[in-house]
Structure formats: structure tokens, C-alpha cells
Design a protein around this motif. Structure first.
Motif, PDB file in Angstrom:
ATOM      1  N   UNK A  34       2.405 -51.200 -89.919  1.00 34.41           N
ATOM      2  CA  UNK A  34       1.803 -49.856 -89.921  1.00 34.41           C
ATOM      3  C   UNK A  34       1.469 -49.415 -88.499  1.00 34.41           C
ATOM      4  N   UNK A  35       1.630 -48.148 -88.268  1.00 35.09           N
ATOM      5  CA  UNK A  35       1.446 -47.596 -86.923  1.00 35.09           C
ATOM      6  C   UNK A  35      -0.029 -47.553 -86.572  1.00 35.09           C
ATOM      7  N   UNK A  36      -0.403 -48.233 -85.500  1.00 36.96           N
ATOM      8  CA  UNK A  36      -1.799 -48.290 -85.091  1.00 36.96           C
ATOM      9  C   UNK A  36      -2.303 -46.956 -84.559  1.00 36.96           C
ATOM     10  N   UNK A  37      -1.408 -46.043 -84.271  1.00 38.07           N
ATOM     11  CA  UNK A  37      -1.836 -44.757 -83.741  1.00 38.07           C
ATOM     12  C   UNK A  37      -2.332 -43.811 -84.839  1.00 38.07           C
ATOM     13  N   UNK A  38      -2.183 -44.215 -86.093  1.00 40.80           N
ATOM     14  CA  UNK A  38      -2.554 -43.344 -87.192  1.00 40.80           C
ATOM     15  C   UNK A  38      -3.498 -44.088 -88.145  1.00 40.80           C
ATOM     16  N   UNK A  39      -4.768 -44.239 -87.778  1.00 43.91           N
ATOM     17  CA  UNK A  39      -5.705 -44.959 -88.649  1.00 43.91           C
ATOM     18  C   UNK A  39      -5.894 -44.284 -90.004  1.00 43.91           C
ATOM     19  N   UNK A  40      -5.791 -42.948 -90.059  1.00 37.21           N
ATOM     20  CA  UNK A  40      -5.937 -42.256 -91.342  1.00 37.21           C
ATOM     21  C   UNK A  40      -4.815 -42.652 -92.297  1.00 37.21           C
ATOM     22  N   UNK A  41      -3.592 -42.753 -91.763  1.00 37.59           N
ATOM     23  CA  UNK A  41      -2.461 -43.175 -92.588  1.00 37.59           C
ATOM     24  C   UNK A  41      -2.650 -44.606 -93.062  1.00 37.59           C
ATOM     25  N   UNK A  42      -3.116 -45.460 -92.171  1.00 39.50           N
ATOM     26  CA  UNK A  42      -3.388 -46.846 -92.559  1.00 39.50           C
ATOM     27  C   UNK A  42      -4.471 -46.906 -93.628  1.00 39.50           C
ATOM     28  N   UNK A  43      -5.500 -46.064 -93.484  1.00 34.26           N
ATOM     29  CA  UNK A  43      -6.581 -46.055 -94.463  1.00 34.26           C
ATOM     30  C   UNK A  43      -6.054 -45.694 -95.853  1.00 34.26           C
ATOM     31  N   UNK A  44      -5.259 -44.631 -95.930  1.00 32.15           N
ATOM     32  CA  UNK A  44      -4.738 -44.214 -97.234  1.00 32.15           C
ATOM     33  C   UNK A  44      -3.779 -45.244 -97.811  1.00 32.15           C
ATOM     34  N   UNK A  45      -3.029 -45.916 -96.950  1.00 35.46           N
ATOM     35  CA  UNK A  45      -2.142 -46.980 -97.429  1.00 35.46           C
ATOM     36  C   UNK A  45      -2.936 -48.127 -98.019  1.00 35.46           C
ATOM     37  N   UNK A  46      -4.000 -48.522 -97.322  1.00 34.01           N
ATOM     38  CA  UNK A  46      -4.851 -49.615 -97.810  1.00 34.01           C
ATOM     39  C   UNK A  46      -5.552 -49.204 -99.109  1.00 34.01           C
ATOM     40  N   UNK A  47      -6.067 -47.983 -99.151  1.00 32.10           N
ATOM     41  CA  UNK A  47      -6.742 -47.508-100.365  1.00 32.10           C
ATOM     42  C   UNK A  47      -5.783 -47.495-101.551  1.00 32.10           C
ATOM     43  N   UNK A  48      -4.560 -47.015-101.327  1.00 29.68           N
ATOM     44  CA  UNK A  48      -3.569 -46.989-102.404  1.00 29.68           C
ATOM     45  C   UNK A  48      -3.274 -48.407-102.899  1.00 29.68           C
ATOM     46  N   UNK A  49      -3.118 -49.347-101.961  1.00 31.13           N
ATOM     47  CA  UNK A  49      -2.846 -50.737-102.337  1.00 31.13           C
ATOM     48  C   UNK A  49      -4.006 -51.333-103.125  1.00 31.13           C
ATOM     49  N   UNK A  50      -5.236 -51.072-102.665  1.00 32.69           N
ATOM     50  CA  UNK A  50      -6.411 -51.596-103.365  1.00 32.69           C
ATOM     51  C   UNK A  50      -6.531 -51.008-104.761  1.00 32.69           C
ATOM     52  N   UNK A  51      -6.272 -49.709-104.897  1.00 32.65           N
ATOM     53  CA  UNK A  51      -6.346 -49.081-106.218  1.00 32.65           C
ATOM     54  C   UNK A  51      -5.270 -49.639-107.149  1.00 32.65           C
ATOM     55  N   UNK A  52      -4.110 -49.981-106.603  1.00 29.29           N
ATOM     56  CA  UNK A  52      -3.064 -50.600-107.417  1.00 29.29           C
ATOM     57  C   UNK A  52      -3.522 -51.975-107.913  1.00 29.29           C
ATOM     58  N   UNK A  53      -4.176 -52.742-107.029  1.00 26.99           N
ATOM     59  CA  UNK A  53      -4.704 -54.053-107.423  1.00 26.99           C
ATOM     60  C   UNK A  53      -5.791 -53.889-108.477  1.00 26.99           C
ATOM     61  N   UNK A  54      -6.675 -52.907-108.278  1.00 30.23           N
ATOM     62  CA  UNK A  54      -7.740 -52.645-109.249  1.00 30.23           C
ATOM     63  C   UNK A  54      -7.158 -52.251-110.599  1.00 30.23           C
ATOM     64  N   UNK A  55      -6.130 -51.379-110.576  1.00 29.20           N
ATOM     65  CA  UNK A  55      -5.501 -50.944-111.826  1.00 29.20           C
ATOM     66  C   UNK A  55      -4.894 -52.130-112.574  1.00 29.20           C
ATOM     67  N   UNK A  56      -4.243 -53.053-111.823  1.00 30.54           N
ATOM     68  CA  UNK A  56      -3.666 -54.241-112.456  1.00 30.54           C
ATOM     69  C   UNK A  56      -4.754 -55.126-113.057  1.00 30.54           C
ATOM     70  N   UNK A  57      -5.871 -55.288-112.331  1.00 36.55           N
ATOM     71  CA  UNK A  57      -6.981 -56.101-112.840  1.00 36.55           C
ATOM     72  C   UNK A  57      -7.615 -55.458-114.068  1.00 36.55           C
ATOM     73  N   UNK A  58      -7.743 -54.125-114.063  1.00 39.49           N
ATOM     74  CA  UNK A  58      -8.293 -53.420-115.225  1.00 39.49           C
ATOM     75  C   UNK A  58      -7.386 -53.617-116.435  1.00 39.49           C
ATOM     76  N   UNK A  59      -6.084 -53.493-116.211  1.00 38.14           N
ATOM     77  CA  UNK A  59      -5.123 -53.683-117.305  1.00 38.14           C
ATOM     78  C   UNK A  59      -5.263 -55.080-117.909  1.00 38.14           C
ATOM     79  N   UNK A  60      -5.310 -56.101-117.050  1.00 40.96           N
ATOM     80  CA  UNK A  60      -5.425 -57.473-117.544  1.00 40.96           C
ATOM     81  C   UNK A  60      -6.767 -57.711-118.230  1.00 40.96           C
ATOM     82  N   UNK A  61      -7.842 -57.127-117.675  1.00 41.84           N
ATOM     83  CA  UNK A  61      -9.169 -57.343-118.234  1.00 41.84           C
ATOM     84  C   UNK A  61      -9.349 -56.678-119.595  1.00 41.84           C
ATOM     85  N   UNK A  62      -8.751 -55.506-119.761  1.00 44.97           N
ATOM     86  CA  UNK A  62      -8.993 -54.746-120.977  1.00 44.97           C
ATOM     87  C   UNK A  62      -8.032 -55.129-122.112  1.00 44.97           C
ATOM     88  N   UNK A  63      -6.889 -55.745-121.755  1.00 47.17           N
ATOM     89  CA  UNK A  63      -5.928 -56.126-122.795  1.00 47.17           C
ATOM     90  C   UNK A  63      -6.031 -57.578-123.222  1.00 47.17           C
TER      91      UNK A  63
END
Length: 342
Positions: free
Chosen positions: A1-30
Motif C-alpha cells: 500500500x502506498x504510504x503517501x495515502x494514509x486515508x486510502x490505507x485506512x479504508x483498506x484496513x477498515x474494509x479488511x477488518x469488517x470482512x473479518x468481522x462479517x466472517x466471525x459473525x456468520x460463524x458465530x450465528x450459524x
């Protein structure tokens, strides 16, 4: 990831974390002792079908637990970033300030005072225990801020030392009260203090929700103050920042988040230590990006940790605080080693 764009890195990390959370929610609820397909879960949530067993499992057991884990993880992650920021100490953790210990002592005191007089598992107790924990956490923070002041100002290093002393003192009182309790109440106290959300219900969610809605926006509006507080005291004062006022506001907000979290989930350690460190490594050193990433990383840690604790020793359950501590202890040692080399 380009270090010159911290906002882009932030949104990438947030998207990845939300994907992990969604997978954990799916496993927990099913998954669990009563398995439900994702199609039946969607139909139940949309009220297309009304099966009493599904309603009970989803709305009374699994969904409150998931929502509470997300709220607690988010609150602890942000509180950890704030405390590390105002103390300028990367090894600081909300638990080290004694807030967890004060809230835990209050819960044990509640169990000790009302033993034999009321059902600890009853509705009134469930509503009162978080309130006792909240009062204990706020009382601990008040004592810490009182003794951490030097020459009328809040000293960051003194804050850490006073917090350690308070943690030791509250822990001793908790141990004394525990030894005086009957075995049933003692077992409940141990589970609470270990950091657990498997007894979650909607009352607990409603208890912590206002704090999570109100305090993080207040903290985020002061991200520039947190950035400035990373400088030396002389430099900070030279910039004209009202240091003590900003530090006090940020500390009170973080204390509120920690106390509310402990009041409903017990002492879940290391989330406030690990999440901010991961945020700094993944995005940048600006709290504009650290705060939201710390909250979402903390959210992912608690939700995933709870799923691991629920499934790895099934049908027995391991408290999420223990799961995270298993990861947190070696990470804390790693931080100590790397900090010593710098």
C-alpha cells in the motif's frame, strides 16, 4: 500500500477488518450446539418465518452476544489509543490505570453484600451489576486523577505509576471479598473478572450503547490535540494548546468507555494495548486514522476471540478475555523487547 495515502490505507484496513468481522459473525450465528442455516437466519431476521426455537437462539443468545462484543471491542480499542496518546507510552493499557480493577471490585462487592438476599441471576441483579461496575470504574478514575496530579497538573508518567498502585490495591480488596463469598457467588465473580460476554443480553447492550455513541465522536474531534500531545511538554505549551484541559477531557472520555465496557463484559485485557499498535503499523501515526482503525481492530479482536472461545473447547466455553490474553501476553513481551532495543 502506498504510504503517501494514509486515508486510502485506512479504508483498506477498515474494509479488511469488517470482512473479518462479517466472517466471525456468520460463524458465530450459524454454528453451535443448535445449528441454523444462513437461509433460516435471514428469514428469521426478516420475520418471513417465525419459529420459536430460532427466535430464542438468535435474538436471546447469539445476536446480543455478537452486538455486545462489537461494542465492547470498539470502545476498548479507542480507549487504548487515547490512553497511549495522552501518556505518550506505547505500553499503556486501559487496564493498567486501574479502571478494570475498580469496576471488578465493585461487582464482587455487590455479590458479597447481597448474597442470600436476592437472586444474583435475576433481572434486578443483571441491571444493578453493570451500574455497580460503572460506579467502581469511575471512582477508580477519580482517585487516579486525584493522586496523579503534580503541582496542579496531570503528569502522564505519574498517571501510569498511580494506576499500577490502584490496580494492586483494588485487586487485594477483590481477593479479600472473594474469600468471604460462598462457592456459587465466587464462581460467578471469577467468570466476570476473566472477561466474558457469553451471558450477554439486550439490557447489557443498552447499558453500553449510549457511551459508545456519545464518547468516540468527542474523542475524534480532538485528534489534532492527541497528535500535539505526542510532543514534549515545552513544545506543546509553546503551541498554545490548553494541555491540561484537553488531557482531562480525553482521559474522562476514555475512562467512560472502559468503565462501561467492564460493567457489561468484565476485564478484557490487551485489546486496548494491541489494537492501537496494529493501527499505527497499518495506517499512520496521525490519530485521525489511528482512532477509527483502533476501534474496528478492537471490535474484530473481541468478536473473533469470542468465537474461538465458544468453539475450540465446545461444548465448554472459554471466556473471551482468556483467549485474547493468550495472544496478548506474548505480544506484550514482544513490545517490551522491541522498546528496549530502541
Amino acid at each position: 500500500m502506498d504510504k503517501r495515502h494514509p486515508a486510502l490505507r485506512m479504508w483498506t484496513v477498515l474494509f479488511t477488518c469488517f470482512a473479518i468481522i462479517a466472517a466471525a459473525i456468520y460463524l458465530s450465528i450459524t454454528s453451535g450446539s443448535f445449528s441454523i442455516s444462513i437461509a433460516d437466519i435471514v428469514k428469521t431476521l426478516l420475520r418471513i418465518i417465525r419459529v420459536p426455537e430460532y427466535d430464542l437462539v438468535i435474538f436471546e443468545f447469539r445476536l446480543p452476544r455478537i452486538v455486545l462484543g462489537m461494542l465492547v471491542g470498539f470502545a476498548l480499542g479507542i480507549a487504548g489509543a487515547v490512553i497511549q496518546g495522552i501518556t505518550r507510552n506505547g505500553l499503556a493499557d486501559p487496564g493498567i490505570l486501574g479502571i478494570n480493577a475498580g469496576a471488578g471490585m465493585a461487582v464482587v462487592l455487590f455479590m458479597f453484600l447481597f448474597r442470600g438476599e436476592m437472586d444474583i441471576t435475576g433481572t434486578l441483579s443483571i441491571m444493578m451489576m453493570p451500574m455497580f461496575a460503572l460506579v467502581g470504574g469511575l471512582a477508580a478514575s477519580a482517585l487516579i486523577m486525584l493522586f496523579a496530579r503534580q503541582n496542579g497538573e496531570l503528569d502522564p508518567q505519574r498517571l501510569i505509576l498511580v494506576g499500577i498502585a490502584m490496580t494492586t490495591g483494588f485487586g487485594a480488596v477483590t481477593m479479600f471479598l472473594s474469600l468471604k463469598m460462598n462457592p456459587q457467588d465466587y464462581e460467578m465473580a471469577v467468570v466476570w473478572l476473566a472477561g466474558s460476554i457469553y451471558s450477554a443480553n439486550w439490557k447489557f447492550v443498552l447499558t453500553v450503547l449510549p457511551w459508545v455513541i456519545v464518547l468516540p465522536p468527542i474523542i475524534w474531534t480532538r485528534y489534532r490535540a492527541l497528535d500535539v500531545l505526542q510532543l514534549e511538554e515545552v513544545s506543546v505549551k509553546g503551541l498554545g494548546l490548553p494541555v491540561q484541559r484537553e488531557r482531562l477531557i480525553l482521559l474522562l472520555c476514555s475512562v467512560g468507555l472502559v468503565a462501561a465496557s467492564v460493567s457489561v463484559a468484565g476485564s478484557i485485557g490487551f485489546v486496548g494495548l494491541i489494537a492501537p499498535h496494529m493501527a499505527r503499523r497499518l495506517v499512520s501515526h496521525s490519530h485521525r486514522y489511528i482512532l477509527p482503525v483502533s476501534g474496528v481492530v478492537g471490535m474484530a479482536m473481541v468478536v473473533v476471540g469470542d468465537w474461538i472461545g465458544k468453539t475450540i473447547f465446545a461444548p465448554a466455553q472459554l471466556a473471551v478475555g482468556i483467549v485474547i490474553s493468550v495472544i496478548g501476553v506474548p505480544y506484550f513481551v514482544y513490545l517490551l523487547i522491541t522498546a528496549d532495543k530502541k
